[in-house]
Write an enzyme that holds these catalytic residues in place. Structure first.
Site, PDB file in Angstrom:
ATOM      1  N   HIS A  37     -58.020 -18.140  76.351  1.00  0.00           N
ATOM      2  CA  HIS A  37     -58.012 -16.831  75.682  1.00  0.00           C
ATOM      3  C   HIS A  37     -57.550 -16.979  74.225  1.00  0.00           C
ATOM      4  O   HIS A  37     -58.145 -16.414  73.301  1.00  0.00           O
ATOM      5  CB  HIS A  37     -57.017 -15.879  76.353  1.00  0.00           C
ATOM      6  CG  HIS A  37     -57.292 -15.564  77.791  1.00  0.00           C
ATOM      7  ND1 HIS A  37     -56.452 -15.957  78.806  1.00  0.00           N
ATOM      8  CD2 HIS A  37     -58.294 -14.873  78.386  1.00  0.00           C
ATOM      9  CE1 HIS A  37     -56.914 -15.514  79.955  1.00  0.00           C
ATOM     10  NE2 HIS A  37     -58.034 -14.852  79.734  1.00  0.00           N
ATOM     11  N   SER A 185     -57.862 -21.261  83.444  1.00  0.00           N
ATOM     12  CA  SER A 185     -58.166 -19.992  84.093  1.00  0.00           C
ATOM     13  C   SER A 185     -56.858 -19.338  84.513  1.00  0.00           C
ATOM     14  O   SER A 185     -55.911 -20.033  84.913  1.00  0.00           O
ATOM     15  CB  SER A 185     -59.033 -20.245  85.335  1.00  0.00           C
ATOM     16  OG  SER A 185     -59.011 -19.114  86.177  1.00  0.00           O
ATOM     17  N   SER A 186     -56.814 -18.019  84.422  1.00  0.00           N
ATOM     18  CA  SER A 186     -55.611 -17.310  84.883  1.00  0.00           C
ATOM     19  C   SER A 186     -55.370 -17.602  86.354  1.00  0.00           C
ATOM     20  O   SER A 186     -54.238 -17.611  86.827  1.00  0.00           O
ATOM     21  CB  SER A 186     -55.773 -15.803  84.672  1.00  0.00           C
ATOM     22  OG  SER A 186     -56.072 -15.528  83.330  1.00  0.00           O
TER      23      SER A 186
HETATM   24  P1  AMP Z   1     -60.594 -13.080  81.589  1.00  0.00           P
HETATM   25  O1  AMP Z   1     -59.210 -12.708  81.173  1.00  0.00           O
HETATM   26  O2  AMP Z   1     -60.656 -14.097  82.657  1.00  0.00           O
HETATM   27  O3  AMP Z   1     -61.461 -11.866  81.842  1.00  0.00           O
HETATM   28  O4  AMP Z   1     -61.256 -13.788  80.313  1.00  0.00           O
HETATM   29  C1  AMP Z   1     -61.326 -13.159  79.062  1.00  0.00           C
HETATM   30  C2  AMP Z   1     -62.207 -13.967  78.160  1.00  0.00           C
HETATM   31  O5  AMP Z   1     -61.666 -15.267  77.996  1.00  0.00           O
HETATM   32  C3  AMP Z   1     -63.647 -14.149  78.714  1.00  0.00           C
HETATM   33  O6  AMP Z   1     -64.569 -14.076  77.650  1.00  0.00           O
HETATM   34  C4  AMP Z   1     -63.569 -15.544  79.289  1.00  0.00           C
HETATM   35  O7  AMP Z   1     -64.821 -16.186  79.347  1.00  0.00           O
HETATM   36  C5  AMP Z   1     -62.647 -16.226  78.293  1.00  0.00           C
HETATM   37  N1  AMP Z   1     -62.060 -17.422  78.891  1.00  0.00           N
HETATM   38  C6  AMP Z   1     -61.426 -17.530  80.081  1.00  0.00           C
HETATM   39  N2  AMP Z   1     -61.073 -18.805  80.331  1.00  0.00           N
HETATM   40  C7  AMP Z   1     -61.508 -19.529  79.269  1.00  0.00           C
HETATM   41  C8  AMP Z   1     -61.469 -20.911  78.923  1.00  0.00           C
HETATM   42  N3  AMP Z   1     -60.916 -21.814  79.720  1.00  0.00           N
HETATM   43  N4  AMP Z   1     -62.021 -21.289  77.750  1.00  0.00           N
HETATM   44  C9  AMP Z   1     -62.607 -20.385  76.919  1.00  0.00           C
HETATM   45  N5  AMP Z   1     -62.677 -19.069  77.189  1.00  0.00           N
HETATM   46  C10 AMP Z   1     -62.131 -18.645  78.342  1.00  0.00           C
END
Ligand code: AMP
Length: 284
Positions: A37, A185-186
């Protein structure tokens, strides 16, 4: 850094920024921020005059049997990280304001939402496109920054913004990985020590595919078989799908093409993980 809770205040702020010709960069997230993020946020800070980050765990993209309730949250830590980076605005709406009791309007992209992740999670993408359409109308950014980590989502959102004429540029940024290759990843926080090792099964399978393609293999079903073999080295990992697609429209491919996505999902313990790579013409 200013925290905004209200939709109206966010819209008013966006209008004011636009009137003064500020270029608004937007990073939508569900919080529990990690370096993936933050990489998107840093990029926005470098390339836009104002950066807005949203933190909202979107109920509409979780099926009833999924982890909405347990999804990791730490607003205090997230706000601190964003403040330290120099983010201008954090938008943190309440679920009740985003989805009122009488909510009836959804945005759906057809066809490409039915494969890969869409097959495993049939209602997921409708939730994603709906929330992002809402956020785009609220934040009114010039550029939205998305992660390659969720490549199908990014391609779907690019299609939605194109076809519904949202005046926004979609910028897809590379996946941030841990040192050993695991995509950040979260949900990685759910993994115990043994599962953390097993989680490498996804990146190993993708690396196997990359090597096979480099050595000249073109038949997707053969590459898939090699990837499945690689998976078998990790007994705790349960492969859900491997999907080869054209990165321009996420349509399935049977033979290796330039700019091809290889995406996969697997369960490690109770945690569902996804990952992907894009094979560029040069690495063929
Ligand atoms: P999320 O909080 O999982 O909905 O992710 C929010 C944004 O962060 C989305 O555009 C995801 O694709 C991006 N994102 C999540 N994990 C990664 C990562 N490891 N590398 C790059 N972008 C990420």
């Amino acid at each position: 850094m200013k925290r905004i809770y209200s939709i109206k205040t966010m819209q008013k702020t966006a209008r004011r920024l636009k009137a003064s010709e500020k270029k608004i960069g937007f990073v939508p997230t569900m919080g529990y921020l990690h370096d993936g993020h933050l990489g998107l946020v840093r990029y926005s800070l470098q390339h836009c005059s104002v950066t807005v980050v949203s933190i909202f765990v979107n109920p509409a993209q979780f099926a009833p049997n999924e982890d909405l309730k347990n999804y990791p949250r730490d607003m205090k830590r997230d706000l601190k990280l964003l403040r330290e980076l120099g983010v201008d605005y954090v938008f943190t709406p309440e679920p009740d304001s985003m989805y009122t009791k009488s909510f009836k309007t959804y945005v759906s992209v057809e066809k490409i939402t039915g494969s890969a992740e869409g097959k495993s999670r049939p209602t997921h993408f409708r939730g994603v496109t709906t929330i992002v359409a809402k956020l785009l109308n609220i934040v009114q950014p010039d550029v939205i920054f998305l992660g390659q980590k969720d490549i199908q989502q990014a391609i779907i959102l690019r299609k939605m913004t194109d076809e519904l004429n949202f005046p926004v540029k979609v910028s897809i940024r590379p996946t941030a990985r841990e040192k050993d290759g695991l995509a950040m990843s979260s949900r990685n926080v759910y993994l115990n020590k043994g599962e953390r090792e097993t989680a490498l099964s996804l990146y190993s399978a993708l690396t196997t595919a990359k090597i096979e393609i480099k050595s000249g293999l073109k038949d997707v079903s053969k590459i898939k078989n090699r990837m499945k073999k690689s998976f078998e080295k990790f007994p705790g990992a349960e492969l859900e799908y491997i999907y080869f697609a054209d990165s321009s429209d996420f349509s399935p491919v049977k033979r290796v093409i330039p700019d091809m996505v290889i995406a996969l999902a697997a369960k490690v313990g109770r945690t569902r993980l996804i990952d992907n790579i894009i094979i560029s013409p040069r690495s063929k």
